[in-house]
Design a protein around this motif. Structure first.
Motif, mmCIF file in Angstrom:
data_model
loop_
_atom_site.group_PDB
_atom_site.id
_atom_site.type_symbol
_atom_site.label_atom_id
_atom_site.label_comp_id
_atom_site.label_asym_id
_atom_site.label_seq_id
_atom_site.Cartn_x
_atom_site.Cartn_y
_atom_site.Cartn_z
ATOM 1 N N GLY A 155 41.113 50.914 45.516
ATOM 2 C CA GLY A 155 40.411 49.601 46.402
ATOM 3 C C GLY A 155 39.584 49.105 45.135
ATOM 4 N N THR A 156 39.867 48.014 44.696
ATOM 5 C CA THR A 156 38.927 47.059 43.949
ATOM 6 C C THR A 156 38.609 45.757 44.467
ATOM 7 N N THR A 157 39.545 45.224 45.158
ATOM 8 C CA THR A 157 39.392 43.846 45.721
ATOM 9 C C THR A 157 38.245 43.994 47.071
ATOM 10 N N GLU A 158 37.551 42.999 47.073
ATOM 11 C CA GLU A 158 36.589 42.809 48.180
ATOM 12 C C GLU A 158 36.582 41.662 48.908
ATOM 13 N N ASP A 214 34.633 39.159 48.957
ATOM 14 C CA ASP A 214 33.899 38.150 47.912
ATOM 15 C C ASP A 214 34.569 38.336 46.556
ATOM 16 N N VAL A 215 35.328 39.373 46.292
ATOM 17 C CA VAL A 215 35.861 39.514 44.837
ATOM 18 C C VAL A 215 37.244 39.727 44.631
ATOM 19 N N GLY A 216 38.128 38.922 44.003
ATOM 20 C CA GLY A 216 39.373 39.066 44.175
ATOM 21 C C GLY A 216 39.977 39.095 42.349
ATOM 22 N N SER A 217 39.998 37.791 41.948
ATOM 23 C CA SER A 217 40.496 37.753 40.647
ATOM 24 C C SER A 217 39.438 38.165 39.476
ATOM 25 N N LYS A 256 36.073 47.165 50.898
ATOM 26 C CA LYS A 256 37.365 46.701 50.199
ATOM 27 C C LYS A 256 38.315 46.014 51.002
ATOM 28 N N MET A 257 39.172 45.153 50.369
ATOM 29 C CA MET A 257 39.875 44.524 51.219
ATOM 30 C C MET A 257 41.317 44.195 50.697
ATOM 31 N N TRP A 258 42.393 43.855 51.387
ATOM 32 C CA TRP A 258 43.751 43.909 50.705
ATOM 33 C C TRP A 258 44.095 44.830 49.986
ATOM 34 N N ILE A 259 43.987 46.384 50.683
ATOM 35 C CA ILE A 259 44.192 47.453 49.770
ATOM 36 C C ILE A 259 45.484 47.849 50.221
ATOM 37 N N HIS A 312 51.578 48.845 54.715
ATOM 38 C CA HIS A 312 50.072 48.932 55.160
ATOM 39 C C HIS A 312 49.418 48.252 54.167
ATOM 40 N N LEU A 313 48.532 47.193 54.385
ATOM 41 C CA LEU A 313 47.528 46.327 53.526
ATOM 42 C C LEU A 313 46.216 46.396 54.379
ATOM 43 N N GLY A 314 45.131 47.000 53.897
ATOM 44 C CA GLY A 314 43.966 47.163 54.916
ATOM 45 C C GLY A 314 42.760 46.775 54.151
ATOM 46 N N ARG A 369 56.952 36.144 49.537
ATOM 47 C CA ARG A 369 55.685 35.426 49.310
ATOM 48 C C ARG A 369 54.362 36.128 49.077
ATOM 49 N N MET A 370 54.272 37.348 49.574
ATOM 50 C CA MET A 370 53.352 38.199 49.338
ATOM 51 C C MET A 370 52.814 38.578 47.889
ATOM 52 N N LEU A 371 54.069 38.553 47.117
ATOM 53 C CA LEU A 371 53.992 39.126 45.725
ATOM 54 C C LEU A 371 53.248 38.322 44.535
ATOM 55 N N GLY A 395 47.218 40.058 39.676
ATOM 56 C CA GLY A 395 46.976 38.855 39.188
ATOM 57 C C GLY A 395 47.823 37.634 39.729
ATOM 58 N N THR A 396 47.008 36.763 40.252
ATOM 59 C CA THR A 396 47.856 35.471 40.875
ATOM 60 C C THR A 396 48.445 34.664 39.650
ATOM 61 N N ASN A 397 49.196 33.704 40.388
ATOM 62 C CA ASN A 397 50.133 33.117 39.014
ATOM 63 C C ASN A 397 48.930 32.281 38.460
ATOM 64 N N ALA A 452 40.451 30.967 28.748
ATOM 65 C CA ALA A 452 39.879 29.904 29.795
ATOM 66 C C ALA A 452 39.183 30.524 30.946
ATOM 67 N N TYR A 453 39.175 31.725 30.715
ATOM 68 C CA TYR A 453 38.251 32.316 31.916
ATOM 69 C C TYR A 453 37.657 33.646 31.138
ATOM 70 N N ARG A 454 36.722 34.136 31.905
ATOM 71 C CA ARG A 454 35.967 34.979 31.130
ATOM 72 C C ARG A 454 36.327 36.364 30.593
HETATM 73 C C1 LIG Z 1 50.475 42.501 48.850
HETATM 74 C C2 LIG Z 1 49.177 42.742 48.317
HETATM 75 C C3 LIG Z 1 48.700 43.836 47.800
HETATM 76 C C4 LIG Z 1 47.550 44.256 47.198
HETATM 77 N N1 LIG Z 1 47.222 45.300 46.957
HETATM 78 C C5 LIG Z 1 45.946 45.646 46.506
HETATM 79 C C6 LIG Z 1 45.472 46.984 45.995
HETATM 80 O O1 LIG Z 1 46.342 47.959 46.275
HETATM 81 N N2 LIG Z 1 44.144 46.962 45.525
HETATM 82 C C7 LIG Z 1 43.452 46.179 45.383
HETATM 83 O O2 LIG Z 1 42.472 46.374 44.787
HETATM 84 N N3 LIG Z 1 43.814 44.730 45.728
HETATM 85 C C8 LIG Z 1 44.952 44.499 46.284
HETATM 86 N N4 LIG Z 1 45.219 43.301 46.635
HETATM 87 C C9 LIG Z 1 44.415 42.439 46.396
HETATM 88 C C10 LIG Z 1 44.931 41.354 45.326
HETATM 89 O O3 LIG Z 1 44.588 42.095 44.091
HETATM 90 C C11 LIG Z 1 43.878 40.265 45.385
HETATM 91 O O4 LIG Z 1 44.156 39.406 46.527
HETATM 92 C C12 LIG Z 1 44.036 39.083 44.207
HETATM 93 O O5 LIG Z 1 43.273 39.774 43.032
HETATM 94 C C13 LIG Z 1 43.572 37.620 44.442
HETATM 95 O O6 LIG Z 1 42.045 37.767 44.890
HETATM 96 P P1 LIG Z 1 41.715 36.947 46.081
HETATM 97 O O7 LIG Z 1 42.784 37.352 47.383
HETATM 98 O O8 LIG Z 1 40.122 37.123 46.561
HETATM 99 O O9 LIG Z 1 41.870 35.348 45.649
HETATM 100 P P2 LIG Z 1 40.852 34.722 44.731
HETATM 101 O O10 LIG Z 1 40.386 35.243 43.471
HETATM 102 O O11 LIG Z 1 39.557 34.059 45.559
HETATM 103 O O12 LIG Z 1 41.769 33.382 44.028
HETATM 104 C C14 LIG Z 1 41.771 32.133 45.113
HETATM 105 C C15 LIG Z 1 42.606 31.168 44.388
HETATM 106 O O13 LIG Z 1 41.847 30.702 43.206
HETATM 107 C C16 LIG Z 1 42.537 30.910 42.002
HETATM 108 N N5 LIG Z 1 41.672 31.312 40.864
HETATM 109 C C17 LIG Z 1 40.750 32.255 41.037
HETATM 110 N N6 LIG Z 1 40.212 32.287 39.817
HETATM 111 C C18 LIG Z 1 40.656 31.261 38.961
HETATM 112 C C19 LIG Z 1 40.315 30.708 37.624
HETATM 113 N N7 LIG Z 1 39.494 31.312 36.986
HETATM 114 N N8 LIG Z 1 41.316 29.711 37.055
HETATM 115 C C20 LIG Z 1 42.060 29.087 38.069
HETATM 116 N N9 LIG Z 1 42.559 29.566 39.308
HETATM 117 C C21 LIG Z 1 41.719 30.471 39.707
HETATM 118 C C22 LIG Z 1 43.480 32.082 42.320
HETATM 119 O O14 LIG Z 1 44.813 32.055 41.396
HETATM 120 C C23 LIG Z 1 43.907 31.670 43.780
HETATM 121 O O15 LIG Z 1 44.870 30.897 43.928
HETATM 122 C C24 LIG Z 1 46.672 43.192 46.990
HETATM 123 C C25 LIG Z 1 46.916 41.711 47.524
HETATM 124 C C26 LIG Z 1 48.481 41.650 48.160
HETATM 125 C C27 LIG Z 1 48.690 40.055 48.754
#
Ligand SMILES: Cc1cc2nc3c(=O)[nH]c(=O)nc-3n(C[C@H](O)[C@H](O)[C@H](O)COP(=O)(O)OP(=O)(O)OC[C@H]3O[C@@H](n4cnc5c(N)ncnc54)[C@H](O)[C@@H]3O)c2cc1C
Length: 385
Positions: A124-127, A129-132, A154-157, A208-210, A357-359, A364-366, A382-384
């Motif tokens: 569990g890392t994502t929260e 308010d905290v994703g990328s 923690k969210m989306w785990i 399961h995604l929770g 579409r989930m992948l 790491g988002t695209n 280009a980012y921190r």
């Molecule tokens: C199927 C699935 C499984 C997952 N499993 C886990 C897990 O096991 N454990 C866990 O901790 N998390 C998990 N996650 C969460 C996932 O790691 C996060 O959803 C992901 O890191 C993105 O975070 P966010 O959804 O908060 O989007 P955000 O970080 O809020 O991003 C929103 C949008 O902004 C863009 N963006 C953000 N920053 C920048 C930037 N600097 N420059 C350009 N664009 C930017 C992103 O690319 C995205 O398009 C899972 C998610 C999914 C869908």
């Protein structure tokens, strides 16, 4: 350079395919395709995968793991149904993260049940308010005697709602730059109870995604892994192989889509001839086949770079981003080859369309992967981090 798999690699793939057809598909088919599997069913699947070494692939044999080359691990994971790939990867990567820089006592106590699949785990890392940007995690760990006291969400785990053990990325305060000093803690749900709930999503619905909530959750300090400050490095190291493996999960779906599209194009007659004899349908089939082949090769290449000990950041990011985007389009094109039948639930392509579409999101988002590639190409961030 040899682009052929060895006979041993083909045998390993066959063995996983046989297990899927004989043991895993019947479990998936016995349950509603739109509802998360009962925990017992997922544990049964985990145990089957453990027998193939899939839950301990990156743990060396000397430590009781399967010690597989990451390419071989990827070749095996490609054969699994996507919902199983995500669950197994979530389990195996957590096993790997616990193995990294833990003590012998922690490994002996924590890993056997997780490597055998008798207990389910996740990271569990994502929260909310905290994703990328994981360096901003807010889930607090505060010291109190022999315990850490954890508060946060923690969210989306992956695997969260059914997990027995969760590896949590916590913050123990801020560094000079205002970023979280991150620490890894293993929380055993029986010893340190916490709430978890499922989040309904578009695809991978048998998985399961929770969300997990920690409220004054007391965790023995004996469960702190490694050193404060090592969490980001361990996450990054494990994402490198995860990314092409998620790419191969997309390849699995695009290959399945190609197989049914080819058959349909040969069978379906319009204007007095098979639609597969028309140039525009052939173009769609050619695009799908190109997507499958290029994506597969790039993911295999990325995994083999990691096995060679190269710094794989760029190619791993490239492989995930390219394979998933390309295979997403391929699945959609295969639906188009089928006309209205493509969107029917009966055919199953619509499930791949939702699942693929989930992948792009986990590990790491695209956009983040693009920035990693950009950083590796230019040497400029280009980012921190
Ligand atoms: C199927 C699935 C499984 C997952 N499993 C886990 C897990 O096991 N454990 C866990 O901790 N998390 C998990 N996650 C969460 C996932 O790691 C996060 O959803 C992901 O890191 C993105 O975070 P966010 O959804 O908060 O989007 P955000 O970080 O809020 O991003 C929103 C949008 O902004 C863009 N963006 C953000 N920053 C920048 C930037 N600097 N420059 C350009 N664009 C930017 C992103 O690319 C995205 O398009 C899972 C998610 C999914 C869908």
């Amino acid at each position: 350079m040899d682009f052929q798999l060895t006979s041993e690699q083909r045998m390993i793939q066959d063995s996983v395919r046989r297990m899927v057809d004989r043991d895993i598909r019947p479990i998936l088919n016995a349950h509603d395709s739109e509802t998360p599997l009962p925990k017992a069913a997922m544990r049964q699947i985990m145990e089957l995968c453990a027998n193939q070494g899939l839950l301990s692939a990156r743990v060396p044999e000397s430590a009781g793991g399967a010690g597989l080359p990451t390419l071989v691990y990827g070749l095996m994971m490609e054969q699994l149904p996507p919902v199983v790939t995500l669950a197994v990867l979530g389990q195996e990567v957590t096993v790997t993260r616990i193995h990294f820089e833990s003590t012998d006592e922690q490994r002996e106590r924590l890993l056997p049940d997780l490597m055998s699949g008798s207990k389910i785990t996740c990271t569990g890392t994502t929260e909310p308010d905290v994703g990328s940007d994981p360096r901003s995690v807010k889930t607090r760990a505060e010291t109190d005697g022999d315990d850490w006291v954890i508060n946060g969400r923690k969210m989306w785990i992956t695997n969260a709602s059914i997990c027995d053990v969760i590896n949590v990325t916590t913050s123990v305060g801020k560094d000079d730059e205002g970023l979280s000093r991150m620490m890894r803690v293993v929380v055993d749900r029986e010893v340190s109870p916490f709430e978890a709930r499922e989040i309904p999503t578009l695809g991978l619905r048998q998985g399961h995604l929770g969300e997990v909530v920690f409220e004054n959750c007391r965790v023995p300090k004996a469960n702190q892994l490694g050193q404060v400050g090592d969490a980001a490095r361990i996450l990054t190291l494990t994402w490198l192989a995860n990314r092409p493996i998620l790419g191969l999960c997309a390849v699995h779906m695009a290959q399945a889509a190609l197989d049914v599209a080819l058959k349909y194009a040969g069978d379906r007659v319009q204007f007095g001839r098979p639609i597969g004899s028309t140039q525009l349908v052939q173009e769609m089939l050619a695009d799908i086949a190109t997507a499958v082949t290029t994506s597969r090769l790039l993911c295999y290449y990325a995994l083999s770079c990691i096995d060679r000990g190269d710094r794989g950041n760029q190619v791993s990011a490239m492989a995930k981003r390219y394979a998933i985007a390309t295979c997403q389009r391929a699945v959609s094109l295969a639906m188009e080859v089928h006309g209205a039948m493509g969107i029917s639930r009966e055919l199953g392509l619509e499930q791949h369309y939702r699942d693929v579409r989930m992948l792009p999101i986990p590990d790491g988002t695209n956009q983040i992967l693009t920035l990693i590639e950009g950083r590796e190409l230019t040497g400029l961030k280009a980012y921190r981090s």
